[in-house]
Design an enzyme around this catalytic site. Structure first.
Site, PDB file in Angstrom:
ATOM      1  CG  PHE A  76      -0.264   0.465   2.558  1.00  0.00           C
ATOM      2  CD1 PHE A  76      -0.084   1.827   2.805  1.00  0.00           C
ATOM      3  CD2 PHE A  76       0.107  -0.559   3.326  1.00  0.00           C
ATOM      4  CE1 PHE A  76       0.497   2.117   4.013  1.00  0.00           C
ATOM      5  CE2 PHE A  76       0.985   0.043   4.517  1.00  0.00           C
ATOM      6  CZ  PHE A  76       1.100   1.379   4.819  1.00  0.00           C
ATOM      7  CE  LYS A 132      -3.101  -8.527  -4.542  1.00  0.00           C
ATOM      8  NZ  LYS A 132      -3.272  -7.415  -3.368  1.00  0.00           N
ATOM      9  CD  GLU A 170      -5.893  -5.765   0.355  1.00  0.00           C
ATOM     10  OE1 GLU A 170      -4.768  -5.790  -0.411  1.00  0.00           O
ATOM     11  OE2 GLU A 170      -5.774  -6.651   1.231  1.00  0.00           O
ATOM     12  NE  ARG A 171      -3.686  -2.555   3.753  1.00  0.00           N
ATOM     13  CZ  ARG A 171      -2.631  -2.763   4.586  1.00  0.00           C
ATOM     14  NH1 ARG A 171      -2.403  -1.943   5.608  1.00  0.00           N
ATOM     15  NH2 ARG A 171      -1.950  -3.855   4.498  1.00  0.00           N
ATOM     16  CB  SER A 206       4.803  -7.090   5.742  1.00  0.00           C
ATOM     17  OG  SER A 206       3.924  -8.225   5.377  1.00  0.00           O
ATOM     18  CB  CYS A 229      10.298  -0.127   2.391  1.00  0.00           C
ATOM     19  SG  CYS A 229      10.823   0.459   0.773  1.00  0.00           S
ATOM     20  CD  GLU A 236       8.493  -2.896   8.148  1.00  0.00           C
ATOM     21  OE1 GLU A 236       7.725  -3.900   7.978  1.00  0.00           O
ATOM     22  OE2 GLU A 236       8.925  -2.302   7.354  1.00  0.00           O
TER      23      GLU A 236
HETATM   24  P1  NAD Z   1       1.549  -6.671   3.081  1.00  0.00           P
HETATM   25  O1  NAD Z   1       2.730  -7.685   3.184  1.00  0.00           O
HETATM   26  O2  NAD Z   1       0.452  -6.519   3.894  1.00  0.00           O
HETATM   27  O3  NAD Z   1       0.940  -6.683   1.656  1.00  0.00           O
HETATM   28  C1  NAD Z   1       1.434  -6.588   0.396  1.00  0.00           C
HETATM   29  C2  NAD Z   1       0.601  -7.267  -0.670  1.00  0.00           C
HETATM   30  O4  NAD Z   1       0.620  -8.653  -0.370  1.00  0.00           O
HETATM   31  C3  NAD Z   1      -0.583  -6.481  -0.910  1.00  0.00           C
HETATM   32  O5  NAD Z   1      -0.746  -6.705  -2.221  1.00  0.00           O
HETATM   33  C4  NAD Z   1      -1.802  -7.639  -0.268  1.00  0.00           C
HETATM   34  O6  NAD Z   1      -2.994  -7.617  -0.795  1.00  0.00           O
HETATM   35  C5  NAD Z   1      -0.750  -8.883  -0.317  1.00  0.00           C
HETATM   36  N1  NAD Z   1      -1.089  -9.747   0.907  1.00  0.00           N
HETATM   37  C6  NAD Z   1      -1.401  -9.545   2.205  1.00  0.00           C
HETATM   38  N2  NAD Z   1      -1.602 -10.641   2.915  1.00  0.00           N
HETATM   39  C7  NAD Z   1      -1.407 -11.793   1.934  1.00  0.00           C
HETATM   40  C8  NAD Z   1      -1.077 -13.044   2.217  1.00  0.00           C
HETATM   41  N3  NAD Z   1      -1.440 -13.726   3.320  1.00  0.00           N
HETATM   42  N4  NAD Z   1      -0.920 -13.916   1.171  1.00  0.00           N
HETATM   43  C9  NAD Z   1      -0.625 -13.435  -0.114  1.00  0.00           C
HETATM   44  N5  NAD Z   1      -0.760 -12.144  -0.390  1.00  0.00           N
HETATM   45  C10 NAD Z   1      -0.965 -11.135   0.759  1.00  0.00           C
HETATM   46  O7  NAD Z   1       2.447  -5.070   2.970  1.00  0.00           O
HETATM   47  P2  NAD Z   1       1.833  -3.497   3.187  1.00  0.00           P
HETATM   48  O8  NAD Z   1       1.267  -3.485   4.491  1.00  0.00           O
HETATM   49  O9  NAD Z   1       0.819  -3.290   1.991  1.00  0.00           O
HETATM   50  O10 NAD Z   1       2.974  -2.793   2.882  1.00  0.00           O
HETATM   51  C11 NAD Z   1       3.799  -2.508   3.895  1.00  0.00           C
HETATM   52  C12 NAD Z   1       5.065  -3.308   3.948  1.00  0.00           C
HETATM   53  O11 NAD Z   1       5.887  -3.436   2.717  1.00  0.00           O
HETATM   54  C13 NAD Z   1       6.221  -3.017   5.066  1.00  0.00           C
HETATM   55  O12 NAD Z   1       6.488  -4.002   5.866  1.00  0.00           O
HETATM   56  C14 NAD Z   1       7.165  -2.294   4.121  1.00  0.00           C
HETATM   57  O13 NAD Z   1       8.513  -2.403   4.789  1.00  0.00           O
HETATM   58  C15 NAD Z   1       6.997  -3.296   2.899  1.00  0.00           C
HETATM   59  N6  NAD Z   1       7.749  -2.609   1.855  1.00  0.00           N
HETATM   60  C16 NAD Z   1       9.100  -2.980   1.534  1.00  0.00           C
HETATM   61  C17 NAD Z   1       9.552  -2.641   0.377  1.00  0.00           C
HETATM   62  C18 NAD Z   1      10.925  -2.985   0.015  1.00  0.00           C
HETATM   63  O14 NAD Z   1      11.541  -2.343  -1.079  1.00  0.00           O
HETATM   64  N7  NAD Z   1      11.583  -3.780   0.663  1.00  0.00           N
HETATM   65  C19 NAD Z   1       8.977  -1.313  -0.340  1.00  0.00           C
HETATM   66  C20 NAD Z   1       7.705  -1.056   0.087  1.00  0.00           C
HETATM   67  C21 NAD Z   1       7.213  -1.589   1.516  1.00  0.00           C
END
Ligand code: NAD
Length: 494
Positions: A148, A172, A175-176, A225, A280, A379
């Site tokens: 998101f 994909k 969704e937020r 994450s 991130c 985090e």
């Molecule tokens: P998230 O892991 O909750 O979601 C990321 C994506 O995965 C979304 O599209 C979500 O719909 C999907 N998803 C969620 N749960 C899932 C599951 N159980 N199985 C399969 N898909 C699933 O992350 P977020 O809250 O949207 O974003 C924040 C996180 O992303 C933080 O941890 C941040 O550090 C990380 N991030 C990392 C980088 C990087 O380059 N390393 C960059 C941006 C964000």
């Protein structure tokens, strides 16, 4: 209430069996609903990408490059409109949203240079009358799953290079804040991309699992994450796909006693609290060496008082709300627990009062954080800066290197020798020397170490060309028929 559609083979589809709410984080109100794709809808998007693959693969590199040059113009022209979409669903301030677009634009500019990036290699006369050349061909249908916090930049990290390399994509998004991805797909179409090359499906674990399990998807790029990144990596790899899964972070900024304290404090405040800490590459731990600690904490505390937190559409706001009510509760729970872990809460963001009804919290500064406490190890992903005290450079570097995450890190010093040593020693994928958020420019690649990345390829830039292509080596000989003979020996070059 408006529904945010899927984009499948150029068609907008806004129905599903399940829907999720999309909030405006500044008002706390639901403003849209997003359909969560069924298995059949996700499969239809994969099928659309598969059907578009032969045509796009065969499209000349010059015509492909045209799309990116057009897209670059469109993204520049529409930045205000797209930034407004980001702010309305993510909450970050408009200038920050425009900044995210400009960083995503770098990936489009890199992709526009695809004629150069896709050049093969040629060796003449490797054996008598034998030449060898290699080409880079697309991997096929690519699944892109994004978080998101950067609803434009991170999708562009992936789809620009994937499409430039001749692949087709199922994106994909989170969704937020899903509207930005649909807008990007519209811009790609306007730029000349054929339908079906970029498809967008909204959804949660259900649709992600369909992508991970589909034999028609050949590669998966994920950013999110760490627990999800790890599970995506394992499932996609077990299904024989190439996968890069970028995870969470806890970025440390080491400040040496010789650093300019005022500049270091400015950098720490900007990098810790910008975008409400939902980056991130945010600095979330400041490691203060020697006597820099007291001076830094004082300088940061002074600056915090002047920060303007408010609706991201208000030009005077420097920081917006968090993404959801649950995110705010989670962030505030760390501040609430800090004192019991032996830390000193210098500024408690929970005490800040807001007239606005959205998911706002104030910024927090927590000093004397113990290494290994929850405030240090987890985090938090919010506007919370932890200060850890270290006696020496050696102690500071050990704190950073022993942490589970290794995304970005920064050193503040005026001594080149220490800077050089830090670059050599530190266990992280991206390093800033007097630069607090060292996101590499689009002509380099982005990726962390340790639990910040699963897979071996960084994202965007040169490494993405490697990730999104398969190399093929061709050995050629044009012998005179009279030279032909049977030889059961293993061919050797001479
Ligand atoms: P998230 O892991 O909750 O979601 C990321 C994506 O995965 C979304 O599209 C979500 O719909 C999907 N998803 C969620 N749960 C899932 C599951 N159980 N199985 C399969 N898909 C699933 O992350 P977020 O809250 O949207 O974003 C924040 C996180 O992303 C933080 O941890 C941040 O550090 C990380 N991030 C990392 C980088 C990087 O380059 N390393 C960059 C941006 C964000």
């Amino acid at each position: 209430m408006a529904r945010i559609p899927h984009v499948i083979a150029g068609e907008k589809i806004d129905t599903a069996e399940r829907y999720a709410p999309v909030f405006n984080p500044a008002t706390g109100e639901q403003q849209h609903e997003v359909p969560l794709a069924s298995t059949e809808q996700t499969e239809a998007a994969i099928a659309a990408a598969k059907a578009a693959l032969p045509g796009w693969r065969a499209t000349s590199l010059t015509k492909r490059a045209d799309v990116f040059f057009n897209l670059r113009q469109l993204l520049k022209q529409r930045t205000p409109e797209l930034a407004a979409i980001i702010t309305s669903e993510h909450g970050k301030v408009l200038s920050d949203a425009a900044g995210e677009i400009s960083r995503g634009l770098e990936n489009v500019e890199f992709a526009a240079g695809l004629l150069h990036h896709l050049k093969g290699e040629y060796s003449e006369q490797v054996s008598t009358g034998v030449d060898v050349h290699s080409v880079k061909q697309p991997v096929g249908v690519v699944g892109c799953i994004t978080p998101f916090n950067f609803p434009v930049m991170v999708p562009l990290w992936m789809v620009a290079s994937a499409i430039a390399c001749g692949n087709t994509v199922v994106l994909k998004p989170s969704e937020r804040d899903p509207s930005a991805s649909v807008y990007i797909a519209d811009l790609f179409r306007e730029a000349g991309l054929p339908d079906g090359v970029l498809n967008v499906v909204h959804g949660d674990k259900g649709s992600v699992d369909v992508i991970l399990d589909s034999p028609d998807v050949k590669a998966v790029s994920f950013v999110g994450s760490t627990p999800i990144a790890k599970s995506i990596y394992e499932r996609a790899a077990a299904n024989g796909k190439r996968v890069q899964a970028l995870g969470g972070a806890k970025n440390h900024m080491l400040v040496m006693p010789d650093a300019d304290i005022e500049s270091a404090a400015d950098a720490a405040v900007s990098a810790a609290y910008g975008s409400a800490g939902e980056r991130c590459m945010a600095v979330s731990v400041l490691v203060a060496v020697g006597d820099s600690g007291d001076k830094l904490v004082k300088a940061i505390e002074e600056r915090i008082g002047g920060l303007v937190i408010g609706d991201g559409t208000d030009p005077s706001s420097e920081m917006g709300p968090l993404i959801t009510k649950e995110a705010r509760e989670r962030v505030e729970s760390y501040v609430a627990g800090a004192a019991a872990e032996g830390a000193t809460v210098v500024v408690d963001g929970r005490e800040k009062q807001f007239d606005l009804p959205g998911f706002f919290t104030g910024v927090s500064l927590i000093d004397h954080v113990k290494v290994g406490s929850k405030v240090h190890s987890d985090e938090i992903f919010g506007p919370v800066l932890a200060v850890v005290r270290a006696e020496s450079y050696e102690e500071g570097i050990e704190i950073i290197n022993e942490h589970q995450y290794g995304n970005g890190t920064a050193l503040f010093t005026r001594d080149g020798r220490t800077a050089r040593q830090f670059e050599f020693d530190v266990e992280a994928g991206m390093v800033g020397i007097n630069v607090p958020i060292p996101v590499p420019v689009g002509s380099f690649s982005f990726g962390g170490w340790k639990d910040s990345l699963f897979g071996d390829t960084h994202i965007y830039g040169p490494e993405s060309i490697h990730f999104y292509t398969r190399s093929k080596a061709i050995t050629t000989r044009w012998p005179d028929p009279s030279e032909s003979q049977i030889d059961l020996g293993f061919p050797s070059n001479d």
